[in-house]
Design a protein around this motif. Structure first.
Motif, PDB file in Angstrom:
ATOM      1  N   THR A  12      -5.830 -14.475   1.080  1.00 19.24           N
ATOM      2  CA  THR A  12      -6.574 -13.359   0.986  1.00 19.24           C
ATOM      3  C   THR A  12      -6.231 -11.865   1.124  1.00 19.24           C
ATOM      4  OG1 THR A  12      -6.443 -13.173   3.354  1.00 19.24           O
ATOM      5  CG2 THR A  12      -7.903 -14.880   2.627  1.00 19.24           C
ATOM      6  N   ARG A  13      -4.931 -11.653   1.427  1.00 21.77           N
ATOM      7  CA  ARG A  13      -4.443 -10.396   1.318  1.00 21.77           C
ATOM      8  C   ARG A  13      -3.534 -10.294   0.086  1.00 21.77           C
ATOM      9  NH1 ARG A  13      -4.699 -11.989   6.711  1.00 21.77           N
ATOM     10  NH2 ARG A  13      -5.319 -10.284   8.195  1.00 21.77           N
ATOM     11  N   LEU A  14      -2.934 -11.224  -0.480  1.00 25.42           N
ATOM     12  CA  LEU A  14      -2.094 -10.935  -1.610  1.00 25.42           C
ATOM     13  C   LEU A  14      -1.980 -11.766  -2.733  1.00 25.42           C
ATOM     14  CD1 LEU A  14       1.161 -11.126   1.088  1.00 25.42           C
ATOM     15  CD2 LEU A  14       0.126  -8.878   0.205  1.00 25.42           C
ATOM     16  N   ALA A  15      -3.333 -11.418  -3.385  1.00 31.79           N
ATOM     17  CA  ALA A  15      -3.519 -12.522  -4.324  1.00 31.79           C
ATOM     18  C   ALA A  15      -2.692 -12.618  -5.532  1.00 31.79           C
ATOM     19  CB  ALA A  15      -5.049 -12.000  -5.086  1.00 31.79           C
ATOM     20  N   ASP A  16      -1.624 -11.462  -5.825  1.00 23.85           N
ATOM     21  CA  ASP A  16      -0.878 -11.710  -7.192  1.00 23.85           C
ATOM     22  C   ASP A  16       0.492 -12.160  -6.648  1.00 23.85           C
ATOM     23  OD1 ASP A  16      -0.103  -9.750  -5.447  1.00 23.85           O
ATOM     24  OD2 ASP A  16       0.445  -8.077  -7.180  1.00 23.85           O
ATOM     25  N   ALA A  17       0.540 -12.945  -5.349  1.00 22.14           N
ATOM     26  CA  ALA A  17       1.736 -13.306  -4.883  1.00 22.14           C
ATOM     27  C   ALA A  17       1.997 -15.107  -5.683  1.00 22.14           C
ATOM     28  CB  ALA A  17       1.721 -13.607  -3.482  1.00 22.14           C
ATOM     29  N   ALA A  18       3.517 -15.305  -5.729  1.00 16.20           N
ATOM     30  CA  ALA A  18       3.695 -16.652  -5.951  1.00 16.20           C
ATOM     31  C   ALA A  18       4.459 -16.998  -4.806  1.00 16.20           C
ATOM     32  CB  ALA A  18       4.740 -16.716  -7.238  1.00 16.20           C
ATOM     33  N   TRP A  19       4.073 -18.395  -4.459  1.00 17.54           N
ATOM     34  CA  TRP A  19       4.527 -18.928  -3.144  1.00 17.54           C
ATOM     35  C   TRP A  19       5.696 -19.838  -3.530  1.00 17.54           C
ATOM     36  CZ3 TRP A  19      -0.234 -17.130  -3.435  1.00 17.54           C
ATOM     37  CH2 TRP A  19      -0.656 -16.441  -2.470  1.00 17.54           C
ATOM     38  N   LEU A  20       6.674 -20.265  -2.589  1.00 20.37           N
ATOM     39  CA  LEU A  20       7.743 -21.110  -2.825  1.00 20.37           C
ATOM     40  C   LEU A  20       7.695 -21.752  -1.414  1.00 20.37           C
ATOM     41  CD1 LEU A  20      10.567 -18.489  -4.349  1.00 20.37           C
ATOM     42  CD2 LEU A  20       8.724 -20.319  -5.418  1.00 20.37           C
ATOM     43  N   ASP A  21       8.487 -22.913  -1.449  1.00 25.94           N
ATOM     44  CA  ASP A  21       8.656 -23.646  -0.154  1.00 25.94           C
ATOM     45  C   ASP A  21      10.127 -23.246   0.283  1.00 25.94           C
ATOM     46  OD1 ASP A  21       6.241 -25.235   0.114  1.00 25.94           O
ATOM     47  OD2 ASP A  21       7.252 -26.566  -1.441  1.00 25.94           O
ATOM     48  N   ARG A  22      11.089 -22.986  -0.622  1.00 21.92           N
ATOM     49  CA  ARG A  22      12.324 -22.609  -0.406  1.00 21.92           C
ATOM     50  C   ARG A  22      12.859 -21.600  -0.921  1.00 21.92           C
ATOM     51  NH1 ARG A  22      16.292 -26.918  -1.721  1.00 21.92           N
ATOM     52  NH2 ARG A  22      15.412 -26.536  -3.856  1.00 21.92           N
ATOM     53  N   LEU A  23      13.772 -20.951  -0.427  1.00 20.06           N
ATOM     54  CA  LEU A  23      14.511 -19.543  -0.918  1.00 20.06           C
ATOM     55  C   LEU A  23      15.230 -20.082  -2.087  1.00 20.06           C
ATOM     56  CD1 LEU A  23      15.315 -16.452  -0.828  1.00 20.06           C
ATOM     57  CD2 LEU A  23      17.132 -17.075   0.867  1.00 20.06           C
ATOM     58  N   ARG A  79       0.888  -1.344   0.003  1.00 19.11           N
ATOM     59  CA  ARG A  79      -0.016  -0.091  -0.085  1.00 19.11           C
ATOM     60  C   ARG A  79       0.885   1.148   0.022  1.00 19.11           C
ATOM     61  NH1 ARG A  79      -2.581  -1.202   4.026  1.00 19.11           N
ATOM     62  NH2 ARG A  79      -1.378   0.042   5.809  1.00 19.11           N
ATOM     63  N   ALA A  80       1.879   1.134   0.763  1.00 19.01           N
ATOM     64  CA  ALA A  80       2.794   2.453   0.847  1.00 19.01           C
ATOM     65  C   ALA A  80       3.733   2.535  -0.364  1.00 19.01           C
ATOM     66  CB  ALA A  80       3.870   2.209   1.930  1.00 19.01           C
ATOM     67  N   ILE A  81       4.060   1.674  -0.917  1.00 20.13           N
ATOM     68  CA  ILE A  81       4.755   1.381  -2.053  1.00 20.13           C
ATOM     69  C   ILE A  81       3.837   1.979  -3.222  1.00 20.13           C
ATOM     70  CG2 ILE A  81       5.583   0.035  -4.075  1.00 20.13           C
ATOM     71  CD1 ILE A  81       6.689  -1.966  -1.602  1.00 20.13           C
ATOM     72  N   GLY A  82       2.577   1.441  -3.279  1.00 15.96           N
ATOM     73  CA  GLY A  82       1.712   2.121  -4.426  1.00 15.96           C
ATOM     74  C   GLY A  82       1.573   3.593  -4.578  1.00 15.96           C
ATOM     75  N   ARG A  83       1.692   3.974  -3.218  1.00 18.99           N
ATOM     76  CA  ARG A  83       1.454   5.418  -3.219  1.00 18.99           C
ATOM     77  C   ARG A  83       2.548   6.449  -3.264  1.00 18.99           C
ATOM     78  NH1 ARG A  83      -2.031   5.141   2.854  1.00 18.99           N
ATOM     79  NH2 ARG A  83      -4.016   4.500   1.879  1.00 18.99           N
ATOM     80  N   ALA A  84       3.622   5.834  -2.866  1.00 14.29           N
ATOM     81  CA  ALA A  84       5.150   6.486  -3.092  1.00 14.29           C
ATOM     82  C   ALA A  84       5.908   6.259  -4.231  1.00 14.29           C
ATOM     83  CB  ALA A  84       5.962   6.405  -1.673  1.00 14.29           C
ATOM     84  N   ALA A  85       6.102   5.116  -4.737  1.00 17.29           N
ATOM     85  CA  ALA A  85       6.524   4.519  -5.809  1.00 17.29           C
ATOM     86  C   ALA A  85       5.977   3.653  -6.721  1.00 17.29           C
ATOM     87  CB  ALA A  85       7.829   3.810  -5.340  1.00 17.29           C
ATOM     88  N   PRO A  86       4.812   4.355  -7.405  1.00 17.77           N
ATOM     89  CA  PRO A  86       4.013   3.415  -8.279  1.00 17.77           C
ATOM     90  C   PRO A  86       4.952   2.811  -9.330  1.00 17.77           C
ATOM     91  CG  PRO A  86       3.864   5.632  -8.765  1.00 17.77           C
ATOM     92  CD  PRO A  86       4.462   5.662  -7.592  1.00 17.77           C
ATOM     93  N   GLY A  87       6.116   3.189  -9.810  1.00 18.89           N
ATOM     94  CA  GLY A  87       6.891   2.553 -10.725  1.00 18.89           C
ATOM     95  C   GLY A  87       7.520   1.331 -10.086  1.00 18.89           C
ATOM     96  N   PHE A  88       7.890   1.418  -8.788  1.00 17.53           N
ATOM     97  CA  PHE A  88       8.394  -0.046  -8.257  1.00 17.53           C
ATOM     98  C   PHE A  88       7.073  -1.192  -8.075  1.00 17.53           C
ATOM     99  CE2 PHE A  88       9.629  -1.795  -3.850  1.00 17.53           C
ATOM    100  CZ  PHE A  88      10.448  -2.883  -4.456  1.00 17.53           C
ATOM    101  N   ARG A  89       5.822  -0.776  -7.753  1.00 12.19           N
ATOM    102  CA  ARG A  89       4.694  -1.255  -7.885  1.00 12.19           C
ATOM    103  C   ARG A  89       4.304  -2.180  -9.097  1.00 12.19           C
ATOM    104  NH1 ARG A  89       2.313  -4.852  -6.949  1.00 12.19           N
ATOM    105  NH2 ARG A  89       0.391  -5.270  -5.798  1.00 12.19           N
ATOM    106  N   ALA A  90       4.672  -1.366 -10.161  1.00 12.52           N
ATOM    107  CA  ALA A  90       4.448  -2.153 -11.199  1.00 12.52           C
ATOM    108  C   ALA A  90       5.499  -2.984 -11.652  1.00 12.52           C
ATOM    109  CB  ALA A  90       4.177  -0.897 -12.422  1.00 12.52           C
ATOM    110  N   ALA A  91       6.689  -2.412 -11.317  1.00 12.15           N
ATOM    111  CA  ALA A  91       7.813  -3.415 -11.761  1.00 12.15           C
ATOM    112  C   ALA A  91       7.986  -4.732 -10.928  1.00 12.15           C
ATOM    113  CB  ALA A  91       9.023  -2.635 -11.600  1.00 12.15           C
ATOM    114  N   LEU A  92       7.549  -4.706  -9.652  1.00 14.84           N
ATOM    115  CA  LEU A  92       7.848  -5.891  -8.669  1.00 14.84           C
ATOM    116  C   LEU A  92       6.905  -7.098  -8.997  1.00 14.84           C
ATOM    117  CD1 LEU A  92       5.441  -6.383  -6.327  1.00 14.84           C
ATOM    118  CD2 LEU A  92       6.213  -3.921  -5.500  1.00 14.84           C
ATOM    119  N   ARG A  93       7.713  -8.334  -8.735  1.00 12.17           N
ATOM    120  CA  ARG A  93       6.917  -9.515  -8.913  1.00 12.17           C
ATOM    121  C   ARG A  93       7.029 -10.156  -7.505  1.00 12.17           C
ATOM    122  NH1 ARG A  93       6.231  -6.899 -12.554  1.00 12.17           N
ATOM    123  NH2 ARG A  93       6.339  -7.289 -14.797  1.00 12.17           N
TER     124      ARG A  93
END
Length: 358
Positions: A127-138, A97-111
């Motif tokens: 329920t909060r982060l619908a566009d996320a991808a999940w991983l079991d390990r770094l 939410r803070a990124i979207g307001r202060a740095a919309p370019g970053f919000r668009a670029a991040l995955r």
């Protein structure tokens, strides 16, 4: 006797006592009976509360920190934004939410990528982060520049412990007492120098001292260090523990917001240990990253603008002024989370000193 306790009893009968790391791994991560597998442990109805659940300001400030790092990196597009152990997703929701307001370019670029093994917490995050991808390990993270956040992640990784005896260090183990039908502490019969894992600053501690090391934590730090050095980016680690390696038994269990016996109810209580920030920084630095800090959480948040942001929230919601003041005190107060909790940054060479670090 719980199902997990019975499994541990039978395992000890066949294979002998468990290392502390083996015990923690089973208690927290057993695929059926592990603490993080069975439940959502956070909040008033759970066993503990983390900083993002205390105030939205925590996640917002970390989001702005990430945006600043993205700009220092040269605004790569795309860029990976990664959280290790995201809890309910509250921190990242506030950060975005803070990124979207202060740095919309970053919000668009991040995955967005979340490293999480708990099914219950993944469901809460979705329920909060619908566009996320999940991983079991770094280690499964795709290649590319990344900004990584780890809040109260390293403290739950399994540790090993040793006790200094007259003839050297003996590993501390978890055994089974048939008379009491309880788990108990014991020491390995043979002295084990353990010099590869015991922090150098602790090896000459006096007889009776406890030494701790977190092999999984060191492995994560080294992986982050290599990745950042080779592919660019930064990592922010916020957790609790000493700035310098020191002896001591820091393993603790928390259940229903109160301390408990770590051996009393495996699988039904959270187990954590202090993070050795000095060892993490050394592991990452040896792998090629630059380490900054650690600094206290209070100093870190104050430098990022904790109080001005809290004042904005109070102006918008005067009825919540006292609640917001209490949250600020809890996050930054020296007798609460402000001093015990630390922030450590790891960066690719050439990025300079990140915000919040001297």
């Amino acid at each position: 006797m719980t199902a997990l306790l019975d499994l541990l009893r039978r395992r000890i009968a066949v294979d002998g006592p468990l290392t502390v790391a083996q015990y923690m791994a089973e208690a927290l991560g057993h695929p059926r009976h592990g603490y993080y597998v069975k439940q959502d442990p956070l909040g008033a109805a759970g066993d503990f509360t983390t900083a993002p659940e205390i105030s939205q300001v925590f996640g917002e400030l970390i989001g702005l920190w990430c945006a600043d790092l993205w700009q220092r990196m040269g605004t790569p597009d795309p860029v990976l934004l990664v959280e290790l152990g995201p809890g309910r997703g509250t921190l990242m929701q506030d950060a975005l939410r803070a990124i979207g307001r202060a740095a919309p370019g970053f919000r668009a670029a991040l995955r967005l990528h979340l490293v999480e093994t708990s099914p219950a917490l993944r469901a809460a995050q979705a329920t909060r982060l619908a566009d996320a991808a999940w991983l079991d390990r770094l280690a499964d993270l795709a290649e590319g520049p990344a900004v990584v956040v780890a809040n109260e992640f390293f403290d739950a990784l399994p540790i090993r412990q040793w006790q200094r005896g007259a003839k050297g260090w003996h590993e501390r183990l978890v055994g089974w007492d048939e008379e009491t039908c309880r788990l108990h502490w014991e020491l390995s019969a043979r002295a084990d120098p353990g010099l590869a894992l015991i922090p150098e600053a602790v090896r000459d501690a006096p007889e009776g001292s406890i030494a701790e090391a977190c092999p999984a934590g060191l492995s994560h730090a080294a992986l982050l260090g290599r990745r950042l050095a080779q592919q660019g980016g930064a990592a922010l680690i916020v957790d609790y523990g000493p700035a310098r390696s020191a002896p001591g038994d820091s393993l603790q269990a928390v259940r229903r917001h109160a301390f408990a016996d770590p051996l009393e109810a495996p699988g039904d209580a959270d187990l954590t240990a202090h993070v050795d920030f000095q060892s993490l920084a050394q592991a990452a630095s040896q792998a090629g990253a630059i380490a900054h800090g650690p600094v206290t959480q209070g100093a870190f948040l104050e430098t990022l603008g904790l109080r001005p942001r809290a004042a904005q929230l109070q102006k918008a919601s005067p009825a919540r002024a006292a609640e917001i003041d209490a949250a600020v005190a809890r996050l930054a107060g020296p007798q609460q989370m402000g001093t015990l909790f630390k922030a450590l940054a790891l960066t690719a060479p050439g990025l300079g000193t990140p915000a919040g670090f001297p």
